[in-house]
Design an enzyme around this catalytic site. Structure first.
Site, PDB file in Angstrom:
ATOM      1  N   GLU A  46      32.357   4.828  -5.158  1.00 53.76           N
ATOM      2  CA  GLU A  46      31.545   3.714  -5.882  1.00 53.76           C
ATOM      3  C   GLU A  46      32.230   3.917  -7.400  1.00 53.76           C
ATOM      4  OE1 GLU A  46      27.508   2.640  -4.514  1.00 53.76           O
ATOM      5  OE2 GLU A  46      27.615   4.996  -4.146  1.00 53.76           O
ATOM      6  N   GLU A  49      23.888   7.025   5.340  1.00 50.41           N
ATOM      7  CA  GLU A  49      24.722   5.820   4.615  1.00 50.41           C
ATOM      8  C   GLU A  49      25.695   7.011   3.971  1.00 50.41           C
ATOM      9  OE1 GLU A  49      23.159   3.458   1.741  1.00 50.41           O
ATOM     10  OE2 GLU A  49      24.823   3.620   0.331  1.00 50.41           O
TER      11      GLU A  49
END
Length: 367
Positions: free
Chosen positions: A251, A246
């Site tokens: 974020e 991933e």
């Protein structure tokens, strides 16, 4: 696939002939059907346009089709031995040439016409040294995402990370939009309706993705304790997490505003045992204005950036797939989560809803 109704009816007739070849033979003769066309190839500019193909066949009837979504095919005089195929091409939004075929059918005979289209100019989108723009979305047209590029996730709350939002396909049950294109940007909304939280999670080129490249997006983050916006990537051929990897380009959680982070997840580095590869930095005004988040990804290194400044850099150490599962195609994800194991760390404030994440553009460059 675009195919005219006459062609469909012909196909039914042909399959019902018991194996004989009478339908492939012109009236009064015994030779196989022949098809000639003029021109035998089409070359469209990047702006698109329309061309006519002249068709001559010794068969009784004929039809035409294409399997390219950016081409439209129409026919005239299909019950005569001379007719016309009109081919219309849409403008090419990419900076890569593209090709397709138009197929003319008469009896068992087939004639293919090669179609090519030039690439769009890329001057408006400056590329890093050595890279060329291969895909992008500027969100400058329409009011919804292009279905040929984007896919909505649909999942109930609690699906991952104990998050509280329900992901829906564009509209809530009450008809509110969780994704919309307006004012030159993609808006992802998180809102409350009838006691439930709804939001959007969208995938770009989910079945294809990209392997390596320079990938960037210009984003304005939402405000509010409980928001959890992300710009990240997952493998196209996903089987298990974190084994397949991933890549989190950006974020942020609203309870810790304007601090953005990048992370990499794999078997050898994952947050569940505190071995994740991650870095956080302050991006002043991340929730007040647009900022650019990017990643350069090669077979040897992944480096992420915030407004051109290095955020995280990780080398392929040659330790195998457990440490470097990043040699497969990954697709782009934008989502706005609410609460959950990280988004809810500082609590949630439903008074912040509705909250919106805005994406000005997303671009993919490759060598």
């Amino acid at each position: 696939m675009i195919i005219n109704s006459l062609l469909l009816s012909l196909a039914v007739a042909f399959t019902g002939c018991g194996g004989g070849d009478d339908n492939n033979t012109p009236s009064g003769g015994s030779s196989a059907v022949t098809i000639t066309v003029k021109p035998e190839a089409l070359d469209f500019s990047a702006e698109g346009g329309t061309y006519n193909i002249g068709v001559n066949t010794t068969g009784k009837e004929w039809g035409a089709y294409t399997d390219a979504a950016w081409l439209t095919v129409s026919t005239a005089n299909t019950t005569q031995q001379q007719g016309t195929v009109t081919v219309k091409a849409e403008a090419n939004p990419t900076t890569g040439n593209r090709s397709a075929t138009v197929t003319i059918m008469s009896g068992a005979a087939r004639k293919q016409v090669a179609v090519t289209q030039a690439a769009a100019a890329a001057e408006a989108y400056p590329a890093p040294d050595g890279y060329t723009l291969v895909w992008h979305d500027e969100f400058n047209s329409g009011t919804e995402l292009n279905a040929s590029d984007w896919t909505h996730e649909v999942q109930k709350s609690g699906w991952v990370n104990n998050e509280l939002q329900n992901y829906v396909n564009h509209l809530t049950p009450g008809g509110a939009e969780v994704t919309e294109v307006k004012n030159g940007a993609l808006h992802i909304h998180c809102l409350k309706e009838d006691g439930k939280i709804y939001s959007g999670r969208v995938y770009a080129k989910v079945k294809e993705g990209w392997k390596y490249g320079f990938i960037e997006a210009r984003i304005k983050l939402p405000k509010g304790k409980g928001t959890w916006p992300a710009f990240w990537m997952m493998p196209v051929n996903f089987k298990s997490w974190p084994a397949d990897g991933e890549i989190d380009i950006m974020e942020e959680v609203g309870g810790h505003p304007n601090y953005v982070s990048s992370s990499l997840h794999a078997n050898a580095h994952v947050h569940s045992n505190n071995t994740q590869v991650t870095h956080e930095m302050l991006c002043n005004g991340a929730e007040d204005d647009f900022h650019t988040y990017a990643m350069e990804w090669t077979s040897q290194n992944i480096t992420t950036y915030v407004d051109g400044k290095v955020q995280l850099s990780y080398d392929n150490r040659g330790l195998g797939r457990d440490d470097w599962p990043y040699d497969d195609p990954f697709y782009i994800i934008f989502n706005l989560a609410w609460g959950g194991s990280w988004g809810g760390t500082y609590g949630i404030n439903e008074g912040a809803l509705p909250a919106t994440m805005e994406i000005d553009y997303v671009r993919v460059f490759q060598k």
